[in-house]
Design a protein around this motif. Sequence first.
Motif, mmCIF file in Angstrom:
data_model
loop_
_atom_site.group_PDB
_atom_site.id
_atom_site.type_symbol
_atom_site.label_atom_id
_atom_site.label_comp_id
_atom_site.label_asym_id
_atom_site.label_seq_id
_atom_site.Cartn_x
_atom_site.Cartn_y
_atom_site.Cartn_z
ATOM 1 N N UNK A 30 10.373 -6.035 -1.362
ATOM 2 C CA UNK A 30 9.585 -4.800 -1.248
ATOM 3 C C UNK A 30 9.363 -4.311 0.176
ATOM 4 N N UNK B 288 4.638 -17.132 0.137
ATOM 5 C CA UNK B 288 3.614 -16.296 -0.487
ATOM 6 C C UNK B 288 3.334 -15.136 0.441
ATOM 7 N N UNK B 289 3.279 -13.960 -0.122
ATOM 8 C CA UNK B 289 2.957 -12.778 0.684
ATOM 9 C C UNK B 289 1.719 -12.115 0.090
ATOM 10 N N UNK B 290 0.716 -11.926 0.933
ATOM 11 C CA UNK B 290 -0.480 -11.198 0.502
ATOM 12 C C UNK B 290 -0.704 -10.076 1.500
ATOM 13 N N UNK C 140 -3.766 -4.246 1.586
ATOM 14 C CA UNK C 140 -3.823 -3.039 0.762
ATOM 15 C C UNK C 140 -3.354 -3.277 -0.674
ATOM 16 N N UNK C 141 -2.761 -4.430 -0.899
ATOM 17 C CA UNK C 141 -2.295 -4.732 -2.261
ATOM 18 C C UNK C 141 -3.108 -5.852 -2.911
ATOM 19 N N UNK C 142 -4.212 -6.217 -2.283
ATOM 20 C CA UNK C 142 -5.103 -7.213 -2.859
ATOM 21 C C UNK C 142 -5.535 -6.725 -4.254
ATOM 22 N N UNK C 143 -5.607 -7.544 -5.287
ATOM 23 C CA UNK C 143 -5.468 -9.013 -5.307
ATOM 24 C C UNK C 143 -4.055 -9.528 -5.621
ATOM 25 N N UNK C 144 -3.044 -8.676 -5.520
ATOM 26 C CA UNK C 144 -1.699 -9.149 -5.856
ATOM 27 C C UNK C 144 -1.222 -10.183 -4.838
ATOM 28 N N UNK D 205 2.413 -12.154 -3.848
ATOM 29 C CA UNK D 205 3.843 -12.082 -4.100
ATOM 30 C C UNK D 205 4.495 -13.418 -3.777
ATOM 31 N N UNK E 166 5.459 -11.140 -8.916
ATOM 32 C CA UNK E 166 4.081 -10.707 -8.688
ATOM 33 C C UNK E 166 3.157 -11.693 -9.388
ATOM 34 N N UNK F 169 -1.242 -13.215 -9.691
ATOM 35 C CA UNK F 169 -2.672 -13.134 -9.370
ATOM 36 C C UNK F 169 -3.206 -14.557 -9.340
ATOM 37 N N UNK G 28 -2.097 -2.690 -7.942
ATOM 38 C CA UNK G 28 -3.110 -3.522 -7.275
ATOM 39 C C UNK G 28 -4.506 -2.972 -7.545
ATOM 40 N N UNK H 193 -2.851 -17.080 3.274
ATOM 41 C CA UNK H 193 -2.170 -17.195 4.564
ATOM 42 C C UNK H 193 -1.901 -15.818 5.135
#
Lengths: 152, 89
Positions: A8, A37-39, A42-46, A48, A60, A62, B70, B89
């Motif tokens: 993405x 892991x990607x957090x 602006x896309x919280x709580x997703x 990746x 994706x 949670x 989201x 992280x």
Amino acid sequence: MAKCETKYWGQLDYSQDAVIDFPAGIPGFEQERRFVLIEQRELDPLVFLQSLATPTLCFLSLHVRVVCRDYKLSISDEYLETLGLQRTSQPSIGPKLACLALLHIDENEVTTNLLAPIVIHIPARRGAQAIQTGSDYSLQHRIDLVEAAVCA
Amino acid sequence: MLMMKRRAGESILIGDDIEIHLAHIGRTRVKIGIQAPRNVPVVAKEVKLVRDRNLAAAELRLEGALAKLAARVSSPRLQGNGPPADERQ
């Protein structure tokens, strides 16, 4: 910093200690052994789960406790061993153990897989998709969407 | 579905090539030995279900819709229930 291609966000930097090793891959993707892991705020709580080997593979998810407040783990010794955890007791979800439910969308319904969460032992940087034993958690747990709740 | 009663140590044959052996019967679990040709996949049912689910989840294409998703999954009544900061992280 190493770089990886992501599904993405194009190319992203990552540090080696962010890499999570899945010694057995996950069902359907047994050859995929390394994920990050990607957090993004602006896309919280997703959350990746991006494969390092396959840029187009990014799940994706949670955190399970976002989906189910009192979620409990009950996983077999085999998974505990894969994760580098002691077999003596069930681990609890917390700072050292992340537990993510993979997310899917079926016909406008968002569901999460609570039967087989992605469990990550953070200090060991090891992960596994642990199929819960003897639990009633659903493979397709529907989650209430904010707009849907308002409209209902 | 065909139901059969078997004791520990007994077996069931399926066709000519597949043998199911009841190795041990415990209080809550049974240990089963399975002999089958190499080209017959043998897998616990839930593993197959999880695999199918994963394959479907990997097909999601959401590029432009991530922010919307989201926002929709962050239910206000569950806020503040996330993991501790150092888990991220």
